[in-house]
Scaffold this active site. Structure first.
Site, short mmCIF file in Angstrom:
data_model
loop_
_atom_site.label_atom_id
_atom_site.label_comp_id
_atom_site.label_asym_id
_atom_site.label_seq_id
_atom_site.Cartn_x
_atom_site.Cartn_y
_atom_site.Cartn_z
CD GLU A 21 -7.02 3.26 3.20
OE1 GLU A 21 -6.33 2.24 2.99
OE2 GLU A 21 -6.84 4.02 4.18
CG HIS A 42 -2.27 1.83 7.60
ND1 HIS A 42 -2.83 1.11 6.56
CD2 HIS A 42 -1.53 0.95 8.32
CE1 HIS A 42 -2.44 -0.15 6.64
NE2 HIS A 42 -1.66 -0.28 7.69
CB SER A 79 -0.93 0.01 1.21
OG SER A 79 -1.89 -1.01 1.11
CG ASP A 119 -4.90 -4.43 2.76
OD1 ASP A 119 -4.48 -5.07 1.79
OD2 ASP A 119 -4.18 -4.16 3.76
#
Length: 510
Positions: free
Chosen positions: A341, A186, A123, A346
């Site tokens: 997001e 993140h 990512s 994920d």
């Protein structure tokens, strides 16, 4: 419009049948959609309707005043296909015939996701590609491919730093925002504002104990040039903003060793810039923010936000956060750039918890639908894509209407006379040891448990990403630029062109 759509041609089919005097019904009491599919005219009319809808779409070449960029983290094409069935079955349809909200968008493409160094993206490198327009090495955020993971010296050399859509929008006088269900530090959201040689350097405690010291990602969100200028930040990850000596509103201690309370710093920084800032940590406070506030930091969890299926009443949904962000950012007459997001698709895949992954994908579709209700699509470009794939497969020859999260209902089991699931993973924690060289019998498992780990071929503590292309869906000004197959780093260049931001070619510079 719903966050998933039964193709409009079904209604067209019924109307044609009524006006022609011919019935598309049967005395056989089966679901209506199945009856229609058995009639050859169903497929001809469906195809003709799709064709007419495509040839009649005018190209929108307006300047995109606003841009909303949705990212389903790990949202592979397989995930999309399985989610359609998951949602369709929940609402009484066979499933395969439905579309997610963004699958109705007029233009679709495929992007290639590999990193500079690895053939399968993480990512961090992918986020750098689709947010800055430059491909990077795995594990690095906001840095060129000249910097390897963990290279603090390379991070400190500003020649290696890359910025993109967030920075370009700010320089154009637009408001900017980030919404995520993960920690706001993140890898994916960090790529919008930070420069880090390691995606794991989210707080100072995560940095190497010896050698050069680099600035952590949370600090860059508060003190960095781009990060400190973001108007709306909503997500999780409070622990990275509190020192170890202080508790957050839910009683959790922070993890910072430098003694800094970054939330307090954020408020002071915003006030010094002339903004009216607000910090919130629950759904009630978020929903009650009034229009006088133009900068909002919402941290709703110490770590990642909970999965939708496990959320409590005071946890805002992705849709609710998206709606509030649009409300606040829309106050700017110059427009805005919003990055949203759905990050827990994920994490669910990494755990091979397919039920959670599909539900989180459905939540992203709801958020897209919520945005569509609030914007003028004539001047707002909406792009929906993923950063990378996962190893989940959708297999077997089950009958229509079969539970996508259950076992296949084919006539025969596998060659070992044991059943197998429709969804499975190439690797991950769902591997179950064989006994006497026999495969595990899935009939013994409770597959309805939302934490059920789906079967994996290769044992790994965390399932890996997949390397195939991911889908891109676009609607609004210049959305036709997103058709075809292209490198992932092309995406921000196309967005910048449509919205007249950034140093490259734009529709305003022709």
């Amino acid at each position: 419009m719903s966050f998933f759509n039964i193709c409009s041609w079904t209604c067209v089919l019924v109307c044609i049948a009524c006006t022609s005097g011919r019935s598309l019904h049967s005395t056989n009491p089966q679901p209506r959609s199945l009856l229609d599919e058995k009639n050859k005219d169903h497929w001809r009319i469906q195809a003709q309707w799709t064709l007419r809808s495509k040839v009649s779409v005018p190209l929108n070449t307006n300047v995109a005043k606003n841009v909303i960029f949705f990212l389903g983290d790990g949202m592979s094409i397989t995930t999309l296909a399985a989610t359609r069935v998951y949602l369709g079955r929940k609402h009484g349809y066979l499933g395969e015939e439905v579309k997610l909200s963004f699958e109705t968008f007029p233009f679709t493409g495929l992007s290639k996701t590999y990193c500079v160094d690895n053939n399968v993206a993480d990512s961090a490198c992918s986020g750098t590609a689709y947010l800055t327009g430059v491909k990077a090495n795995s594990g690095t955020v906001g840095l060129s491919g000249a910097v390897r993971r963990g290279d603090c010296e390379g991070q400190r050399d500003t020649i290696n730093s890359v910025t993109g859509l967030m920075d370009w929008a700010q320089q154009a006088g637009k408001s900017t925002g980030i919404v995520t269900t993960t920690r706001v530090t993140h890898a994916t959201p960090a790529a919008a504002y930070a420069h880090s040689a390691d995606r794991k350097w989210e707080a100072d405690v995560d940095m190497p104990r010896h050698g050069l010291r680099c600035e952590d990602i949370a600090s860059q969100l508060v003190r960095g040039r781009v990060g400190s200028s973001i108007d709306v930040v909503l997500g999780g990850g409070r622990k990275n903003f509190y020192p170890t000596t202080e508790k957050d509103a839910q009683g959790y201690f922070g993890i910072r060793n430098d003694g800094r309370n970054l939330i307090r710093e954020w408020l002071l920084k915003k006030e010094s810039l002339g903004s009216r800032p607000k910090y919130v940590y629950n759904k009630h406070d978020l929903q009650n923010i009034d229009s006088t506030y133009n900068s909002v930091l919402g941290l709703f969890s110490s770590d990642h936000m909970p999965y939708h299926l496990e959320a409590e009443e005071d946890d805002p949904t992705l849709s609710e956060m998206t709606q509030k962000a649009i409300e606040i950012l829309s106050q700017n007459t110059n427009g805005y750039f919003l990055f949203v997001e759905g990050g827990r698709i994920d994490t669910a895949h990494h755990e091979t918890k397919a039920r959670k992954a599909l539900d989180e994908t459905a939540e992203l579709a709801k958020a897209v639908e919520a945005a569509l209700r609030l914007v003028d699509i004539e001047n707002t470009l909406i792009v929906v894509t993923s950063d990378h794939s996962h190893t989940m497969t959708y297999s077997g020859y089950s009958k229509r209407g079969t539970d996508i999260l259950g076992l296949t209902n084919t006539k025969y089991n596998a060659s070992d006379n044991l059943p197998y699931s429709t969804l499975s993973y190439a690797n991950g924690p769902g591997f179950k040891p064989h006994e006497d060289f026999k495969r595990h019998n899935l009939m013994l498992d409770d597959m309805n448990n939302l934490n059920y780990t789906y079967p994996s071929l290769v044992p790994l503590p965390r399932e890996t990403h997949g390397g195939e292309d991911v889908a891109v869906f676009a609607k609004g000004p210049w959305s036709h630029l997103f058709s075809g197959n292209y490198e992932q780093n092309y995406i921000p260049h196309a967005i910048a062109y449509a919205s007249c931001i950034g140093p490259g070619l734009t529709t305003c510079k022709l």
